[in-house]
Design an enzyme around this catalytic site. Sequence first.
Site, PDB file in Angstrom:
ATOM      1  CB  SER A  22      -0.900   0.025   1.234  1.00  0.00           C
ATOM      2  OG  SER A  22      -2.119  -0.628   1.010  1.00  0.00           O
ATOM      3  N   PRO A  23       0.315   2.342  -0.558  1.00  0.00           N
ATOM      4  CG  PRO A  23      -1.187   3.905  -1.401  1.00  0.00           C
ATOM      5  CD  PRO A  23      -0.944   2.439  -1.332  1.00  0.00           C
ATOM      6  CB  CYS A  25       2.127   9.604   3.991  1.00  0.00           C
ATOM      7  SG  CYS A  25       0.835  10.044   2.811  1.00  0.00           S
ATOM      8  CB  ALA A  57      -0.705  10.215  -0.767  1.00  0.00           C
ATOM      9  CE1 TYR A 182      -5.210  13.741   3.762  1.00  0.00           C
ATOM     10  CE2 TYR A 182      -5.149  11.502   2.909  1.00  0.00           C
ATOM     11  CZ  TYR A 182      -4.778  12.429   3.863  1.00  0.00           C
ATOM     12  OH  TYR A 182      -3.994  12.060   4.927  1.00  0.00           O
ATOM     13  NE  ARG A 230      -6.025   3.012  -0.419  1.00  0.00           N
ATOM     14  CZ  ARG A 230      -5.179   2.560   0.513  1.00  0.00           C
ATOM     15  NH1 ARG A 230      -4.860   3.313   1.549  1.00  0.00           N
ATOM     16  NH2 ARG A 230      -4.660   1.354   0.411  1.00  0.00           N
ATOM     17  CG  LEU A 301      -6.461  -3.758  11.731  1.00  0.00           C
ATOM     18  CD1 LEU A 301      -7.472  -3.722  12.861  1.00  0.00           C
ATOM     19  CD2 LEU A 301      -5.044  -3.708  12.289  1.00  0.00           C
TER      20      LEU A 301
END
Length: 370
Positions: A22-23, A25, A57, A182, A230, A301
């Site tokens: 996953s991206p 930050c 991101a 966002y 996403r 999770l």
Amino acid sequence: MSKLFTPLELRGMTLANRIVVSPMCQYSAERGEATDWHMIHLGHLALSGAAMLCIEATAVEPDGRITPGDLGLWDDATEAALKPVIEAIRRHSPIRVAMQISHAGRKASSHVPWEGGQLIPVAEGGWLPHAPSALPHKDDETPPLALDTAGLNRVRDAFVATARRAARLGIDAIELHAAHGYLLHQFLSPIANQRTDEYGGSRENRMRFPLEVFDAVRAEFPADRPVGVRVSATDWVEGGWTPDDTVAFAQELERRGADWIDISSGGVSPLQKIALGPGYQVQFARKVKAETGLPTMAVGLITEALQAEQILEDGDADMIAMARAMLYDPRWPWHAAAQLGATVKAPPQYWRSQPRDQKNLFGETTLGQR
């Protein structure tokens, strides 16, 4: 055969397995430019054995950064800084490289998490964020500026320009960030979007700008490379965005050629009440997949190999996207392959690390000895 380690085709791209990094930050860029931290961070995750690595991101304009340390791709300097990182990954790993492109909207101009994560006032070096409506994320914050027509056009063009630069860097896929509170999520959610023009009010109107951005990015990015999105499947707040809204949005994205939906949740309001537990967001991936047929990523999770395998076997998702668990154990795919009786790609420099009872973990290997 393990479902987790079967290939998957997305447009013109084939994934060797169903594991996605996953991206995440890192808040470690300088003026939006990648640093040696990104070389180390992305480099070691590229050797994980996952099929695809999604770069964090990446802001499409300076004002779209969550923090001053956010990675960006908006000019020649930010593009040049990322180039050696991508080239190093290509030299040493077969992993597919995606990039999540984003604009923080009203959550911009914040301190990094380890410094509290709160809004940085303009007087202290921050900037005034832009948003769908002049509504702050928290009641005690300065309201953002509501985007006018010129602002909407500027942001849409910035997403397109970033997609163009990503293609030039050789990025294999793009994920449009419309989650976690966002900007694009702000347009979708009635909690953040109280506009009275064609971009506010009804669900159809609130979806309009995110869909326009998707259409523009899809048109700019090479046709043989996939573009996913996403989403936050629910705001976890009464009166906010819901799973049924997410299905409607995903159906529109499917009609426009989206290649996957990455299903997360929350982020648009500090009032959210999230029911945490192992795989707590899988239910949303299951719903979107069942009602649209689009390939979905499950995230949240998911930490155990058998858990990931079961999610795929049950048809709840097509890919497993991992974040914190991958940071804690950057060789998670190796260990999952060993547990599930599968094989995984590894660089030849590491072949001798195979346990004695897992001699075929990396496939057929030839090891000489002096």
